[in-house]
Design a protein around this motif. Structure first.
Motif, short mmCIF file in Angstrom:
data_model
loop_
_atom_site.label_atom_id
_atom_site.label_comp_id
_atom_site.label_asym_id
_atom_site.label_seq_id
_atom_site.Cartn_x
_atom_site.Cartn_y
_atom_site.Cartn_z
N THR A 61 2.54 25.25 -12.78
CA THR A 61 3.22 24.33 -11.85
C THR A 61 4.53 23.85 -12.48
OG1 THR A 61 1.01 23.60 -11.21
CG2 THR A 61 2.84 22.28 -10.39
N GLU A 62 4.49 23.51 -13.78
CA GLU A 62 5.70 23.03 -14.46
C GLU A 62 6.79 24.09 -14.45
OE1 GLU A 62 3.74 21.41 -18.33
OE2 GLU A 62 5.77 20.62 -18.21
N VAL A 63 6.42 25.32 -14.81
CA VAL A 63 7.43 26.39 -14.89
C VAL A 63 8.01 26.66 -13.50
CG1 VAL A 63 7.79 28.84 -15.43
CG2 VAL A 63 6.47 27.40 -16.99
N ALA A 64 7.13 26.66 -12.46
CA ALA A 64 7.63 26.90 -11.10
C ALA A 64 8.55 25.77 -10.65
CB ALA A 64 6.45 27.03 -10.15
N ASN A 65 8.31 24.56 -11.15
CA ASN A 65 9.10 23.41 -10.71
C ASN A 65 10.44 23.25 -11.43
OD1 ASN A 65 7.56 22.47 -8.62
ND2 ASN A 65 6.31 21.10 -9.88
N ILE A 66 10.64 24.00 -12.52
CA ILE A 66 11.92 23.90 -13.24
C ILE A 66 13.07 24.19 -12.28
CG2 ILE A 66 13.37 25.00 -15.04
CD1 ILE A 66 10.75 25.39 -16.67
N GLU A 67 12.85 25.17 -11.41
CA GLU A 67 13.87 25.57 -10.43
C GLU A 67 14.29 24.39 -9.53
OE1 GLU A 67 13.98 28.57 -6.58
OE2 GLU A 67 12.35 28.73 -8.03
N TYR A 68 13.34 23.49 -9.24
CA TYR A 68 13.63 22.38 -8.33
C TYR A 68 14.02 21.10 -9.06
CZ TYR A 68 11.15 25.48 -5.17
OH TYR A 68 10.76 26.56 -4.45
N PHE A 69 13.29 20.78 -10.13
CA PHE A 69 13.46 19.47 -10.77
C PHE A 69 14.00 19.55 -12.19
CE2 PHE A 69 9.46 19.18 -8.11
CZ PHE A 69 10.09 18.64 -6.98
N GLY A 70 14.19 20.77 -12.72
CA GLY A 70 14.72 20.90 -14.08
C GLY A 70 13.68 20.54 -15.14
N TYR A 71 14.19 20.18 -16.34
CA TYR A 71 13.31 19.84 -17.47
C TYR A 71 13.21 18.33 -17.60
CZ TYR A 71 13.80 24.70 -18.94
OH TYR A 71 13.76 26.07 -18.99
N GLY A 72 12.18 17.87 -18.27
CA GLY A 72 12.08 16.45 -18.59
C GLY A 72 10.85 15.79 -18.01
N VAL A 73 10.75 14.50 -18.27
CA VAL A 73 9.55 13.75 -17.90
C VAL A 73 9.40 13.65 -16.37
CG1 VAL A 73 8.42 11.49 -18.04
CG2 VAL A 73 9.51 12.47 -20.07
N SER A 74 10.51 13.46 -15.64
CA SER A 74 10.40 13.34 -14.17
C SER A 74 9.80 14.61 -13.58
CB SER A 74 11.77 13.09 -13.53
OG SER A 74 12.37 11.98 -14.10
N SER A 75 10.31 15.74 -14.03
CA SER A 75 9.83 17.02 -13.54
C SER A 75 8.35 17.21 -13.91
CB SER A 75 10.68 18.14 -14.17
OG SER A 75 10.31 19.38 -13.67
N PHE A 76 8.01 16.85 -15.13
CA PHE A 76 6.62 16.94 -15.62
C PHE A 76 5.70 16.09 -14.73
CE2 PHE A 76 3.55 15.01 -18.80
CZ PHE A 76 2.75 16.13 -18.96
N THR A 77 6.16 14.87 -14.40
CA THR A 77 5.35 13.95 -13.59
C THR A 77 5.10 14.53 -12.20
OG1 THR A 77 6.47 12.19 -14.77
CG2 THR A 77 5.20 11.53 -12.85
N MET A 78 6.17 15.08 -11.59
CA MET A 78 6.00 15.71 -10.27
C MET A 78 4.97 16.83 -10.36
SD MET A 78 7.99 14.29 -8.06
CE MET A 78 8.82 15.28 -6.83
N SER A 79 5.02 17.58 -11.48
CA SER A 79 4.09 18.71 -11.65
C SER A 79 2.66 18.22 -11.81
CB SER A 79 4.49 19.55 -12.86
OG SER A 79 5.78 20.07 -12.66
N LEU A 80 2.48 17.12 -12.56
CA LEU A 80 1.12 16.57 -12.71
C LEU A 80 0.58 16.10 -11.36
CD1 LEU A 80 1.13 14.42 -16.01
CD2 LEU A 80 0.49 16.82 -15.69
N MET A 81 1.45 15.44 -10.58
CA MET A 81 0.98 14.95 -9.28
C MET A 81 0.63 16.11 -8.35
SD MET A 81 2.92 11.35 -8.63
CE MET A 81 4.56 11.92 -8.43
N GLU A 82 1.48 17.14 -8.38
CA GLU A 82 1.22 18.33 -7.55
C GLU A 82 -0.10 18.99 -7.98
OE1 GLU A 82 4.62 20.94 -7.19
OE2 GLU A 82 3.35 22.59 -6.53
N ALA A 83 -0.27 19.13 -9.32
CA ALA A 83 -1.50 19.74 -9.83
C ALA A 83 -2.72 18.91 -9.45
CB ALA A 83 -1.40 19.91 -11.35
N ALA A 84 -2.58 17.58 -9.52
CA ALA A 84 -3.70 16.69 -9.18
C ALA A 84 -4.10 16.87 -7.71
CB ALA A 84 -3.33 15.24 -9.44
#
Ligand SMILES: [Mg+2]
Length: 267
Positions: A61-84
């Motif tokens: 999810t994180e790697v797929a989201n780099i395209e949309y949200f880039g790197y960093g904690v915000s992107s990581f958080t979006m990925s955790l919420m999506e995964a949840a």
């Protein structure tokens, strides 16, 4: 300037850049801790999948989201919420998602812990060369980290970029009026700090961190190995600067040096 450095050959460099996360200060450790707490949240929400499967899902999810949200904690958080949401099939509660957001806020504000020898090495290098920091991640978070690190005064510029590609490095060098062969980058990530710099024509020092996100690993083509060295810790940097002094010397200086070496060899 120290006596030792005055008598050591100086590399022909005009600019030296450092990466921040997992090169100057701990970073991945905090992501791993957040993942552990996230796992506890998922367990409480009834997810029974194995740890490896959950980790693989988050990573994807994180790697797929780099395209949309880039790197960093915000992107990581979006990925955790999506995964949840996906792993609980939509059953994750608002209260649990609020805890994920609280995790992110804690990551954004936690104290900066430098690696050993960072402060001395950076200060020492800054006495001879202009230094810049090139980091990717959230703009606010990255600038706050450098400010809180106590290292800000050693850096002429801070570049927070979305990606670290050869083109991004080339654009930075052009902006600073520096030729690639007069540029050295120091960082923990083969993918982000070493290979693109070498491809852009620069030099690099790889300092692998004990913890690095799997996404940052890369296979190194043999020809790239001539343009970078690997060290175990930043306190080895003064030693390798001598290697770069030889590598970056003009052909005339180089032939003089090899002649003197050959001469010494005959005696
Ligand atoms: Mg890094």
């Amino acid at each position: 300037m120290s006596k030792r450095r005055r008598h050591s050959p100086t590399p022909a460099l005009d600019l030296i850049a450092f990466d921040g996360d997992d090169t100057l200060w701990h970073n991945e450790r905090s992501f791993r801790q957040a993942r552990d707490r996230f796992l506890a949240l998922l367990r409480a929400a009834g997810v029974r999948l194995g740890v490896d499967a959950i980790d693989a899902h988050i990573n994807q999810t994180e790697v797929a989201n780099i395209e949309y949200f880039g790197y960093g904690v915000s992107s990581f958080t979006m990925s955790l919420m999506e995964a949840a949401i996906e792993l609980t099939r939509g059953r994750i509660t608002g209260a649990a998602l609020r805890e994920v957001i609280a995790l992110a806020k804690a990551m954004m504000t936690e104290p900066i812990e430098l690696f050993p020898a960072v402060r001395e090495t950076v200060n020492d290098l800054a006495a001879t060369w202009p230094l810049i920091l090139i980091t990717k991640g959230d703009l606010l978070h990255q600038t706050s980290k450098i400010d809180r690190s106590g290292l800000r005064a050693s850096f002429r510029h801070v570049e927070v970029v979305s990606h670290k590609t050869p083109d991004v490095y080339a654009a930075i060098l052009e902006r600073h009026g520096v030729r690639p062969e007069r540029f050295l980058m120091i960082g923990n990530s083969l993918r982000s700090d070493i290979l693109p710099v070498v491809e852009a024509g620069g030099w690099a020092v790889h300092v692998p961190a004990a913890l690095t996100w799997s996404h940052e690993h890369a296979d190194v083509p043999a020809r790239a190995r001539r343009r970078y060295v690997e060290i175990t810790s930043l306190d080895r940097l003064p030693e390798v600067m001598r290697t770069f002094a030889e590598a970056t010397a003009s052909p005339r200086q180089r032939s003089y040096r090899s002649r003197s070496r050959a001469h010494r060899g005959r005696r």
